[in-house]
Design a protein around this motif. Structure first.
Motif, mmCIF file in Angstrom:
data_model
loop_
_atom_site.group_PDB
_atom_site.id
_atom_site.type_symbol
_atom_site.label_atom_id
_atom_site.label_comp_id
_atom_site.label_asym_id
_atom_site.label_seq_id
_atom_site.Cartn_x
_atom_site.Cartn_y
_atom_site.Cartn_z
ATOM 1 N N ARG A 1 -15.638 77.924 -58.446
ATOM 2 C CA ARG A 1 -14.958 76.807 -58.941
ATOM 3 C C ARG A 1 -15.634 76.382 -60.332
ATOM 4 N N SER B 1 -22.373 72.565 -43.305
ATOM 5 C CA SER B 1 -21.657 71.755 -42.330
ATOM 6 C C SER B 1 -23.167 70.124 -41.724
ATOM 7 N N GLY C 1 -22.123 71.795 -48.493
ATOM 8 C CA GLY C 1 -21.554 71.587 -46.961
ATOM 9 C C GLY C 1 -20.455 71.923 -45.888
ATOM 10 N N GLU C 2 -19.649 72.622 -46.759
ATOM 11 C CA GLU C 2 -18.509 73.765 -46.347
ATOM 12 C C GLU C 2 -19.554 74.432 -45.344
ATOM 13 N N TYR D 1 -32.259 67.972 -47.432
ATOM 14 C CA TYR D 1 -30.878 66.646 -47.259
ATOM 15 C C TYR D 1 -32.384 65.217 -47.129
ATOM 16 N N ASP E 1 -22.807 64.170 -41.587
ATOM 17 C CA ASP E 1 -22.147 62.914 -42.704
ATOM 18 C C ASP E 1 -23.058 62.662 -42.958
ATOM 19 N N HIS F 1 -22.080 69.127 -53.861
ATOM 20 C CA HIS F 1 -22.290 69.193 -53.080
ATOM 21 C C HIS F 1 -21.799 69.101 -51.365
ATOM 22 N N ARG F 2 -20.665 69.300 -52.042
ATOM 23 C CA ARG F 2 -19.470 69.556 -51.159
ATOM 24 C C ARG F 2 -18.928 71.575 -50.634
ATOM 25 N N THR F 3 -19.165 71.757 -51.443
ATOM 26 C CA THR F 3 -19.648 72.992 -51.606
ATOM 27 C C THR F 3 -20.633 73.901 -50.738
ATOM 28 N N GLU G 1 -23.571 61.454 -54.794
ATOM 29 C CA GLU G 1 -24.526 60.780 -54.249
ATOM 30 C C GLU G 1 -24.866 59.827 -54.466
ATOM 31 N N ASP H 1 -18.250 67.486 -58.452
ATOM 32 C CA ASP H 1 -18.205 66.173 -57.006
ATOM 33 C C ASP H 1 -18.968 65.148 -57.331
ATOM 34 N N GLU H 2 -17.701 64.113 -56.474
ATOM 35 C CA GLU H 2 -18.091 62.395 -56.752
ATOM 36 C C GLU H 2 -19.738 62.276 -56.313
#
Length: 214
Positions: free
Chosen positions: A57, A174, A170-171, A125, A177, A166-168, A68, A65-66
């Motif tokens: 990335r 997992s 989370g991929e 988290y 949510d 955070h998306r990376t 949070e 990422d946006e």
């Protein structure tokens, strides 16, 4: 302001040391004992995959990422604004990077997403329904983890920078949510030969007010 990290690989089996640390850290204080932290400890191939994806990335110029949560107030007031600025000067100055060399600063910052070479990481988290007191509980938990790691001969570096990807994370992990990635933490062995610089701190008089009857 954390010390500039220099973490290096070392012999790393599934660490009984980490199990001891995290078992003990579970006794960190929290309001009404709700224990709002959710920790993922990652080593080996899963951590390598997270680092790889983050590196890809960065190389492609993919935006962060946006957010949070907001890491800092939009208008950081004095003296916090000056402390943050001084941190940047000391951090990059220790690396020989001048203020105007933005590209070099970005390369140095990219080491965050390689965990500074460390062989282990913790991703912490918190449930997105929690409020500020529970976020402070998470801070006490992380500080407890870091102190216990030192007792085991390990070093660490907490990194809010991971929340930008955070998306990376989370991929690979997992998480449910309802959880928000607060930060990562690199865990490894200190590079004792590295030329490191300790970041300055405010004086005791600036930080503490003693109130007594004398």
């Amino acid at each position: 302001m954390k010390r500039t990290p220099r973490l290096v690989p070392g012999s790393w089996t599934r660490p009984a040391a980490l199990e001891r640390v995290l078992s003990a850290a579970g006794w960190a204080p929290s309001g009404s004992n709700i224990q709002p932290w959710h920790a993922y400890v990652v080593t080996g191939a899963p951590l390598a995959e997270i680092k790889k994806r983050a590196g890809e990335r960065l190389a492609s110029g993919d935006p962060w990422d946006e957010p949070e949560y907001e890491m800092y107030p939009a208008a950081l007031k004095s003296p916090y604004r000056e402390r943050r600025s001084a941190f940047g000067e000391q951090r990059y100055g220790a690396l020989g990077i001048p203020r105007e060399d933005l590209e070099a600063r970005q390369r140095a910052a990219a080491a965050n997403w390689d965990c500074f070479g460390a062989p282990g990481a913790l991703f912490c988290y918190i449930d997105r329904d929690m409020d500020r007191p529970q976020w402070s509980d998470v801070g006490m938990y992380l500080q407890t983890v870091m102190l216990l790691l030192r007792a085991e001969g390990l070093h660490s570096c907490p990194q809010m920078a991971w929340a930008k990807f955070h998306r990376t994370v989370g991929e690979v992990l997992s998480p449910p949510d309802e959880l928000v990635l607060f930060c990562g933490m690199s865990i490894g062995f200190e590079g004792v030969t590295a030329d490191d610089a300790r970041i300055g701190r405010a004086s005791l008089d600036e930080m503490v007010t003693f109130v007594d009857g004398l």
